[in-house]
Design a protein around this motif. Sequence first.
Motif, PDB file in Angstrom:
ATOM      1  N   ILE A 102       0.870  -1.178   0.000  1.00  0.00           N
ATOM      2  CA  ILE A 102       0.000   0.000   0.000  1.00  0.00           C
ATOM      3  C   ILE A 102       0.905   1.225   0.000  1.00  0.00           C
ATOM      4  O   ILE A 102       1.816   1.327   0.827  1.00  0.00           O
ATOM      5  CB  ILE A 102      -0.925   0.016   1.223  1.00  0.00           C
TER       6      ILE A 102
ATOM      7  N   LEU B 111      -4.231   6.602  -3.374  1.00  0.00           N
ATOM      8  CA  LEU B 111      -3.877   5.445  -2.561  1.00  0.00           C
ATOM      9  C   LEU B 111      -3.838   4.240  -3.497  1.00  0.00           C
ATOM     10  O   LEU B 111      -4.799   3.983  -4.225  1.00  0.00           O
ATOM     11  CB  LEU B 111      -4.905   5.227  -1.451  1.00  0.00           C
TER      12      LEU B 111
ATOM     13  N   VAL C 273      -3.028   0.096  -3.967  1.00  0.00           N
ATOM     14  CA  VAL C 273      -2.810  -1.254  -3.441  1.00  0.00           C
ATOM     15  C   VAL C 273      -2.346  -2.082  -4.626  1.00  0.00           C
ATOM     16  O   VAL C 273      -3.082  -2.232  -5.602  1.00  0.00           O
ATOM     17  CB  VAL C 273      -4.099  -1.849  -2.831  1.00  0.00           C
TER      18      VAL C 273
ATOM     19  N   ILE D 162      -7.835  -5.239   5.003  1.00  0.00           N
ATOM     20  CA  ILE D 162      -6.974  -4.062   5.066  1.00  0.00           C
ATOM     21  C   ILE D 162      -7.579  -3.161   6.132  1.00  0.00           C
ATOM     22  O   ILE D 162      -8.742  -2.789   6.060  1.00  0.00           O
ATOM     23  CB  ILE D 162      -6.897  -3.311   3.724  1.00  0.00           C
TER      24      ILE D 162
ATOM     25  N   SER E 265      -6.906   0.371   8.733  1.00  0.00           N
ATOM     26  CA  SER E 265      -6.163   1.625   8.787  1.00  0.00           C
ATOM     27  C   SER E 265      -6.480   2.371  10.063  1.00  0.00           C
ATOM     28  O   SER E 265      -7.578   2.245  10.608  1.00  0.00           O
ATOM     29  CB  SER E 265      -6.523   2.495   7.584  1.00  0.00           C
TER      30      SER E 265
ATOM     31  N   LEU F  93     -11.411   0.232   1.234  1.00  0.00           N
ATOM     32  CA  LEU F  93     -10.646  -0.777   1.964  1.00  0.00           C
ATOM     33  C   LEU F  93     -11.502  -1.974   2.353  1.00  0.00           C
ATOM     34  O   LEU F  93     -11.036  -3.110   2.332  1.00  0.00           O
ATOM     35  CB  LEU F  93     -10.006  -0.160   3.212  1.00  0.00           C
TER      36      LEU F  93
ATOM     37  N   SER G  20      -3.119  -3.646  -9.729  1.00  0.00           N
ATOM     38  CA  SER G  20      -3.221  -2.620  -8.698  1.00  0.00           C
ATOM     39  C   SER G  20      -4.624  -2.035  -8.683  1.00  0.00           C
ATOM     40  O   SER G  20      -5.333  -2.062  -9.686  1.00  0.00           O
ATOM     41  CB  SER G  20      -2.184  -1.514  -8.921  1.00  0.00           C
TER      42      SER G  20
END
Length: 180
Positions: free
Chosen positions: A53, A67, A69, A82, A84, A97, A110
């Motif tokens: 990430i 952002l 991933v 995931i 945060s 997420l 990605s």
Amino acid sequence: MNWFVDLNISDKITIISSSVTAIISIASVWIALKALQTTKNSIVEANRPYVVIAIETIDIGFYAKYLVVKNYGNTGAYIKSIKSNHDFSDKYFSNFLKDFSDKFIAPGQSFITYLDIQQNESHMQFEISYTDSNKEYKETFKLDTSLYKHHVHQTVNKSNLGDLENTLNNIFHAQSKTRL
């Protein structure tokens, strides 16, 4: 040890050479097993998924932050979760997420979403859990968003050019910077 003294010289040489040969053989087997284990570990590490990430910026007339991933590994991964420390509940991508639960991410694949970083926010931490067919991985990423506070965007606005020409000039300038 008296029995050894009583032996003739050829028997002593035979016993000593046999002992040395046995020791060398045992050492060779041990070295071969260690080399095999190292090779196996290298193959496993080279072919595992590496899900990361990160924050990326794109120059589009200003520095837009995203952002990302991404799986940098050579095998796919099933993302378990995931998490945060950042509060995304009031953002338009609040489910970004959460949507990753039990999702597959292929090698090189990605997922990207716009990241709205406020000026007072400086640190974000993400914890990602994922598995391949053999093992479960848990990684923590600490992202320092203060690095992006002082990015300066340079635009050209020549008075002898029109809006379209200045915009195209700035686009070409932004594209050229990506090759630096």
